[in-house]
Design an enzyme around this catalytic site. Structure first.
Site, mmCIF file in Angstrom:
data_model
loop_
_atom_site.group_PDB
_atom_site.id
_atom_site.type_symbol
_atom_site.label_atom_id
_atom_site.label_comp_id
_atom_site.label_asym_id
_atom_site.label_seq_id
_atom_site.Cartn_x
_atom_site.Cartn_y
_atom_site.Cartn_z
ATOM 1 N N TYR A 194 0.829 -1.215 0.000
ATOM 2 C CA TYR A 194 0.000 0.000 0.000
ATOM 3 C C TYR A 194 0.866 1.269 0.000
ATOM 4 C CZ TYR A 194 -3.050 3.526 2.173
ATOM 5 O OH TYR A 194 -3.731 4.666 2.484
ATOM 6 N N ILE A 195 1.680 1.455 1.016
ATOM 7 C CA ILE A 195 2.443 2.708 1.092
ATOM 8 C C ILE A 195 3.590 2.681 0.079
ATOM 9 C CG2 ILE A 195 3.764 4.249 2.599
ATOM 10 C CD1 ILE A 195 2.097 3.124 4.954
ATOM 11 N N LYS A 206 1.961 -9.898 0.658
ATOM 12 C CA LYS A 206 0.878 -8.934 0.905
ATOM 13 C C LYS A 206 0.725 -7.961 -0.264
ATOM 14 C CE LYS A 206 0.885 -9.851 5.521
ATOM 15 N NZ LYS A 206 -0.202 -10.535 6.180
ATOM 16 N N THR A 266 6.939 3.650 13.102
ATOM 17 C CA THR A 266 5.524 3.761 13.443
ATOM 18 C C THR A 266 5.294 4.495 14.759
ATOM 19 O OG1 THR A 266 3.596 2.459 14.134
ATOM 20 C CG2 THR A 266 5.723 1.431 14.442
ATOM 21 N N TYR A 274 4.256 -5.392 17.526
ATOM 22 C CA TYR A 274 4.485 -4.640 16.288
ATOM 23 C C TYR A 274 5.373 -3.427 16.566
ATOM 24 C CZ TYR A 274 3.587 -1.294 12.567
ATOM 25 O OH TYR A 274 3.745 -0.352 11.576
ATOM 26 N N LEU A 283 -9.373 0.654 9.865
ATOM 27 C CA LEU A 283 -10.682 1.267 10.080
ATOM 28 C C LEU A 283 -11.295 1.827 8.796
ATOM 29 C CD1 LEU A 283 -12.890 2.153 12.046
ATOM 30 C CD2 LEU A 283 -11.613 4.302 12.348
ATOM 31 N N ARG A 324 -9.625 -3.828 21.352
ATOM 32 C CA ARG A 324 -8.673 -4.692 20.655
ATOM 33 C C ARG A 324 -7.353 -4.678 21.441
ATOM 34 N NH1 ARG A 324 -7.115 -3.038 14.542
ATOM 35 N NH2 ARG A 324 -6.102 -1.340 15.662
ATOM 36 N N ASP A 334 -4.111 -1.833 21.596
ATOM 37 C CA ASP A 334 -4.448 -0.483 21.118
ATOM 38 C C ASP A 334 -4.180 0.571 22.182
ATOM 39 O OD1 ASP A 334 -5.320 -0.595 18.497
ATOM 40 O OD2 ASP A 334 -7.433 -0.864 19.013
HETATM 41 N N1 UDP Z 1 -10.888 0.072 14.705
HETATM 42 C C1 UDP Z 1 -12.201 -0.236 15.003
HETATM 43 N N2 UDP Z 1 -12.843 -1.156 14.218
HETATM 44 C C2 UDP Z 1 -12.251 -1.777 13.165
HETATM 45 C C3 UDP Z 1 -10.906 -1.445 12.846
HETATM 46 C C4 UDP Z 1 -10.246 -0.515 13.645
HETATM 47 O O1 UDP Z 1 -12.780 0.282 15.955
HETATM 48 O O2 UDP Z 1 -12.884 -2.617 12.508
HETATM 49 C C5 UDP Z 1 -10.180 1.062 15.516
HETATM 50 C C6 UDP Z 1 -8.902 0.544 16.158
HETATM 51 O O3 UDP Z 1 -9.177 -0.061 17.413
HETATM 52 C C7 UDP Z 1 -8.070 1.832 16.282
HETATM 53 C C8 UDP Z 1 -8.538 2.674 15.084
HETATM 54 O O4 UDP Z 1 -9.785 2.114 14.665
HETATM 55 O O5 UDP Z 1 -8.417 2.513 17.456
HETATM 56 C C9 UDP Z 1 -7.571 2.623 13.928
HETATM 57 O O6 UDP Z 1 -7.251 1.269 13.702
HETATM 58 P P1 UDP Z 1 -6.449 0.788 12.440
HETATM 59 O O7 UDP Z 1 -6.405 -0.704 12.502
HETATM 60 O O8 UDP Z 1 -7.006 1.412 11.205
HETATM 61 O O9 UDP Z 1 -4.994 1.424 12.628
HETATM 62 P P2 UDP Z 1 -3.949 1.340 13.845
HETATM 63 O O10 UDP Z 1 -4.261 2.515 14.746
HETATM 64 O O11 UDP Z 1 -4.077 0.011 14.515
HETATM 65 O O12 UDP Z 1 -2.633 1.504 13.164
#
Ligand code: UDP
Length: 331
Positions: free
Chosen positions: A14-15, A38, A119, A143, A192, A284, A287
């Site tokens: 992607y990036i 990927k 990151t 990660y 998300l 999750r 997070d």
């Molecule tokens: N998130 C969510 N539902 C989803 C996917 C992500 O609520 O189906 C939340 C996730 O917990 C985080 C934010 O959206 O707080 C961004 O998540 P993403 O996986 O896009 O990026 P990350 O912050 O993990 O790099």
């Protein structure tokens, strides 16, 4: 501008694919190495492509001996917080172990400049917002640790071998090239914005909100979304600085604005015109509640300015891609 030869590791992802496009548009020579685990071959046009692994030292040796590579940019990482909690050893193997082999091959062949995709997850749960580059790095998941280890290894490699690097700590990469020709395509998707847009496409019934009881204004996690093309420009600026003799350093890459999961869903409803049903789900693992960058350093030192500074414009470009490619590169 002096034309440079870049090896883009993970350039079919992607990036990486957006960076390849930006480098080619700036007139540089680009080689892509990607194992296509990927990445998508269809995401790469207009440059030489090698299918293989970043830990394959024979292949790297062949590439470096046959092409005068000036700089390596490295995007080939596993990048999912939740998955890293469940499969930490895969993350340390790919993101740390195999990346170290890439660095060794660079040193062996005298390739002296490296741009590393790091990151915001290296910071963990920050004590203060916005996050500055010198804040403590205490990752809350494998990660983030797998990337932080490489930042530390890079410091040692610079001290021992003069390998100059820039680590770019991305906040939440999002959006797609406005041409609509390349974009985000993960299988399975876990991010998300693409998930929300899959709901708008009718491919999912709803989006699950991971936690509604966080210590944030609306109870959902807050992130700093940055457009993938703005990330790409930052790579070009970062390498120009190294070309000019700049020393190794670290920059945050975010827009300095935080948006909650609920806000992103609301904006996506407006952009797509779809009601996008959302349901509350458990948190999750791994997070952090809030990640918002200070990008003062890269703005001041490199003159970086995001062109897509607000989530509406970012989501519009993502929607443009997803609507026209509902099955990603498969269609
Ligand atoms: N998130 C969510 N539902 C989803 C996917 C992500 O609520 O189906 C939340 C996730 O917990 C985080 C934010 O959206 O707080 C961004 O998540 P993403 O996986 O896009 O990026 P990350 O912050 O993990 O790099």
């Amino acid at each position: 501008m002096i034309m440079q030869t870049y090896l883009i590791v993970g350039g079919a992802g992607y990036i990486g694919s957006h960076v390849v496009r930006a480098l080619l548009a700036s007139g540089h020579e680009v080689l892509v190495l990607d194992n296509l685990e990927k990445g998508h071959r269809q995401a790469v046009h207009g440059c030489e492509f090698f299918q293989g692994d970043l830990g394959d030292r024979d292949l790297l040796g062949r590439i470096f001996s046959r092409h005068g590579v000036d700089c390596v940019m490295h995007f080939a990482a596993y990048a999912l917080v939740g998955e890293s909690v469940e499969q930490p050893l895969d993350y340390y193997d790919n993101n740390t172990g195999r990346t170290t082999r890439l660095l060794q091959a660079m040193v062996d062949h005298g390739v002296g400049r490296f741009i590393f995709s790091s990151t915001a997850a290296t910071y963990g749960e920050p004590g203060r917002i916005p996050i500055m580059e010198d804040y403590p790095t205490l990752p809350t998941n494998p990660y983030g640790r797998s990337k932080l280890f490489i930042e530390q290894i890079l410091r040692d490699a610079d001290a021992a071998h003069g390998l100059r690097y820039t680590a770019l700590r991305y906040f939440n990469a999002a959006g797609a090239d406005p041409s609509g020709e390349i974009g985000e395509d993960h299988d399975p998707e876990s991010h998300l914005i693409p998930i929300v847009l899959q709901v708008a496409l009718g491919q999912r019934e709803h989006v699950a909100i991971f936690g509604t009881d966080w210590d944030t204004p609306d109870g959902t996690c807050v992130r700093d979304y940055v457009h993938v093309n703005d990330l790409a420009q930052a790579h070009i600026l970062a390498d120009q600085r190294l070309q000019g003799g700049g020393t190794s350093t670290v920059y945050n890459l975010g827009c300095e604005n935080g948006y909650s999961v609920k806000e992103i869903i609301d904006i996506s409803r407006k952009v797509t015109g779809h009601p996008i049903p959302a349901v509350a789900a458990p948190r999750r693992p791994g997070d952090p509640a809030r990640l918002i960058a200070s990008s003062r350093k890269i703005r001041a030192e490199l003159g970086w300015r995001p062109q897509f500074g607000d989530p509406t414009s970012i989501i519009r470009t993502a929607w443009n891609w997803h609507r026209d490619h509902p099955h990603g590169y498969g269609n």
